[in-house]
Design a protein around this motif. Structure first.
Motif, PDB file in Angstrom:
ATOM      1  N   PRO A 485       0.825  -1.208   0.000  1.00  0.00           N
ATOM      2  CA  PRO A 485       0.000   0.000   0.000  1.00  0.00           C
ATOM      3  C   PRO A 485       0.866   1.268   0.000  1.00  0.00           C
ATOM      4  CG  PRO A 485       0.193  -0.842   2.218  1.00  0.00           C
ATOM      5  CD  PRO A 485       0.909  -1.822   1.342  1.00  0.00           C
ATOM      6  N   ARG A 486       0.330   2.342  -0.546  1.00  0.00           N
ATOM      7  CA  ARG A 486       0.989   3.626  -0.487  1.00  0.00           C
ATOM      8  C   ARG A 486       0.997   4.148   0.948  1.00  0.00           C
ATOM      9  NH1 ARG A 486       4.564   5.920  -3.941  1.00  0.00           N
ATOM     10  NH2 ARG A 486       3.962   5.539  -6.081  1.00  0.00           N
ATOM     11  N   MET A 487       2.115   4.700   1.371  1.00  0.00           N
ATOM     12  CA  MET A 487       2.218   5.135   2.756  1.00  0.00           C
ATOM     13  C   MET A 487       2.317   6.659   2.836  1.00  0.00           C
ATOM     14  SD  MET A 487       4.935   4.016   5.719  1.00  0.00           S
ATOM     15  CE  MET A 487       4.208   2.376   5.803  1.00  0.00           C
ATOM     16  N   ALA A 488       1.619   7.232   3.782  1.00  0.00           N
ATOM     17  CA  ALA A 488       1.718   8.661   4.091  1.00  0.00           C
ATOM     18  C   ALA A 488       2.221   8.812   5.515  1.00  0.00           C
ATOM     19  CB  ALA A 488       0.363   9.344   3.936  1.00  0.00           C
ATOM     20  N   HIS A 489       2.888   9.919   5.781  1.00  0.00           N
ATOM     21  CA  HIS A 489       3.368  10.179   7.139  1.00  0.00           C
ATOM     22  C   HIS A 489       2.190  10.447   8.067  1.00  0.00           C
ATOM     23  CE1 HIS A 489       4.992  12.361  10.568  1.00  0.00           C
ATOM     24  NE2 HIS A 489       6.212  11.955  10.239  1.00  0.00           N
ATOM     25  N   GLY A 490       1.357  11.408   7.709  1.00  0.00           N
ATOM     26  CA  GLY A 490       0.135  11.665   8.455  1.00  0.00           C
ATOM     27  C   GLY A 490       0.235  12.673   9.571  1.00  0.00           C
TER      28      GLY A 490
END
Length: 670
Positions: A485-490
């Motif tokens: 999956p694509r990961m974001a920091h958030g």
């Protein structure tokens, strides 16, 4: 005859064109002012490059923006006389004429309304403090030291609300300074003058060296004032100097008797007795004051100690007790079904890493580093000397142990110089801990906003640019680590950019937004992209927006979440940092955006404007208009003059389109 006529016509044409030819180098309106100054002051022809055949923007000491002289630095050139001709350079922002032989009074400077830095030290100027300086409301640095100025320092200096540096040492200024109040002042010196009276509280935080060699000046940081002579018109007898330690005048030689007011002296014996009585009374008063102070201090100590103990007794969290040992609430891992679900430490394979158990953390000496939206972080020093950072998660929603472990496995495999590595985690039903590498130099937030005021060491431009590049690389690596999956920091913000032992920026707290509860909206919305409504679903484009706010924070020195709640901003009582910057830039006051602490550095304006443009692109309202982080890295490194080689291991592909992204907008999906 024809040949002669032809030559005459050729000569006539050249003669007629001569004024036009000569006028070309001097077409710049600032040319006349600079040449007038050279003719009057450059008697030794040190400014030999200043001639009509060259563009004035290439002259020694001259810097231009759009053909207007913006900076003039002429130091140590034996220049003489007045610099009156330079006062017509209405676009001038920096003027430094240090270490010359310029003399006379300071000319009227009110025409230099754009001036920000003015350095006139080590010259032969005289007269009173130049009143026209106080009309320069954009002035940040003023240095008039080592001249022969006299008279009082006027209270209208307080009109310089942006002033950061005020250097007036080694002149002949006299009178009081009690009325000075310059809240943004960082560099101040009035030593070696003839100032008298009390130092105002607003200046008491500066060191003694800022005030010494003023014989009648008193108050912190000097000796306490005690009936000090404060009237500048009061005359002091010849051969004597007024002392801040006594109400009278102290003799400067044994043959001069001090003046005594009040009782009439009748004899040496009576006078000696009165002096002894006065000394005894003073000692009695001092002892009484000390006893009273000790009693009050003891009572306050008992009160606050009892409050502190009560507070710690009621604390049910991950507190600091028993010499800063980590202490959990009673029975954090209750037995369930006989064996209980105690959990275990899970480590990620890393060469040379030392393993430890939960009990080792329980015994570790610890101190709290800070509280965030997903829990509290602690610095833990294990018995073997190993130092780690421990984050105790709270207010998180985890679907189950398997989901938690799968996500931790993704985070644990992230290894990059600009990402704080996850070393281990602990999972139990009622307790979840994350163990990270410890970053010894704190956060970017503290570096920018901590310890503001006198004595603070500002963060220089090179350091800010290095931090911006490091944080960008770390975030780009997170974005490009997994295709699916694509990961974001958030949760990009200045408190989540930490500095390692050599000052490299490392991003932390990444990938935890997936555990946020639906109602857990971040307390600080200053970094939140306008399209974000659910704290659990932060996209990479939202990360780019938050990183743009971070760049604005580096450039402006302002806290986004402080501005976000500031009243009277003109946006319905609240304004975020990107909108404020955009409004300032629209009004063509771009220079007012930048942090006052950056104004001391030369030749960085172009780089600051370049980083500002990157930040404004990142904070575009439309997510599709925001660049990818790989492209942001490339642009920042170009400002730094660093050649970027595309590498997936470092920050992902920088050859992609600056706007296009295959980010699905779902953060981390399982």
């Amino acid at each position: 005859m024809a040949m002669a006529t032809h030559k005459f016509l050729h000569f006539f044409v050249l003669l007629s064109l001569l004024p036009f030819i000569l006028s070309q180098p001097s077409s710049n309106p600032d040319f006349k002012a600079l040449m007038a100054f050279k003719i009057a002051s450059d008697t030794t022809n040190k400014l030999s490059s200043w001639n009509e055949t060259a563009d004035l923007c290439t002259w020694y000491g001259v810097s231009c923006i759009r053909d207007s002289v913006q900076r003039l630095v002429l130091e140590g050139l034996d220049l003489q006389g007045s610099f009156q001709p330079l006062t017509s350079l209405k676009h001038l922002r920096v003027l430094s004429l240090k270490q010359n032989r310029l003399s006379g009074t300071i000319p009227d400077l009110s025409n230099l309304s754009a001036l920000k830095l003015l350095f006139l030290s080590y010259n032969e100027f005289s007269g009173e403090f130049p009143a026209s300086v106080t009309s320069l409301t954009r002035l940040y640095r003023l240095d008039l030291s080592y001249n022969s100025f006299s008279g009082q320092i006027p209270v209208i200096v307080n009109h310089l609300t942006h002033i950061l540096t005020l250097r007036l040492e080694e002149n002949q200024f006299s009178g009081p300074i009690a009325g000075l109040n310059l809240p943004n002042l960082q560099d101040f010196n009035v030593s070696g003058n003839r100032l008298i009276g009390a130092i105002p509280p607003s200046l008491s935080g500066f060191p003694i060296t800022a005030f010494d060699r003023n014989s009648v000046l008193c108050g912190l940081p000097l000796l306490r004032c005690n009936n000090t002579v404060t009237d500048p018109s009061r005359k002091v007898p010849d051969g004597a100097v007024a002392s801040p330690l006594s109400p009278g005048v102290v003799s400067s030689s044994p043959g001069t008797k001090p003046q005594v007011s009040g009782a009439n002296e009748q004899g040496n014996g009576h006078h000696s007795g009165a002096r002894k009585m006065s000394t005894l009374a003073m000692i009695t008063i001092i002892v009484g004051d000390l006893l009273l102070l000790a009693l009050v201090s003891f009572l306050l100590y008992c009160y606050f100690l009892r409050s502190y103990v009560a507070k710690m007794r009621d604390d049910k969290g991950f507190g600091l007790l028993e010499r800063e040992k980590i202490v959990y609430s009673a029975g954090p891992y209750p037995s369930q079904g006989g064996g209980g679900d105690r959990g275990k430490m899970v480590f990620f394979e890393e060469g040379g890493s030392k393993r430890f158990e939960l009990e080792d953390l329980l015994r570790a000496s610890a101190e709290m580093l800070g509280k965030g939206g997903f829990g509290t972080a602690y610095k833990a020093i294990l018995d073997d000397g190993n130092v780690v950072a421990v984050k105790r998660l709270k207010e998180v929603q985890v679907g189950g142990k398997r989901e938690f472990e799968q996500h931790m496995d993704l985070l644990g495999r992230l290894r990059h110089p600009n990402v704080v590595s996850l070393k281990a985690y602990y999972y139990a039903r009622d307790e979840k801990l994350l163990v990270y590498a410890y970053m010894p130099n704190g956060s970017l937030f503290w570096l920018l906003h901590g310890n503001r005021g006198p004595g603070r060491t500002p963060v220089d431009w090179t350091t800010r640019l290095k931090i911006a590049a490091g944080a960008a690389r770390g975030l780009a690596y997170i974005h490009n680590s997994y295709r699916s999956p694509r990961m974001a920091h958030g949760n990009i913000r200045s408190t989540n950019v930490l500095l390692d032992n050599v000052g490299n920026a490392c991003v932390c707290d990444y990938g935890l937004s997936v555990f946020a509860s639906p109602d857990n909206v971040p307390r600080s919305t200053g970094y939140r992209a306008p399209e974000v409504t659910d704290a659990r679903r932060l996209s990479q484009k939202a990360d780019v927006y938050a990183f743009g706010v971070l760049l604005l924070e580096l450039l402006t020195g302002k806290c986004p979440f402080v501005m976000d709640s500031a009243p009277g901003s003109g946006y319905g009582g609240a304004v975020d940092l990107p909108r404020w910057v955009q409004s300032v830039v629209r009004e063509e006051w771009t220079a007012e955006v930048f942090d006052l602490e950056l104004m001391r550095y030369k030749d960085i304006e172009e780089e600051m404007v370049g980083l500002l443009q990157i930040a404004m692109g990142c904070t575009s309202v439309s997510p599709d208009q925001r660049p990818k982080m790989g492209y942001v890295v490339k642009m920042i490194e170009e400002i730094r003059g660093v050649e970027v080689s595309p590498s997936h291991e470092s920050f992902g592909s920088v050859s992609d389109s600056p706007n296009v992204s295959d980010d699905t907008g779902g953060g981390v999906s399982q």
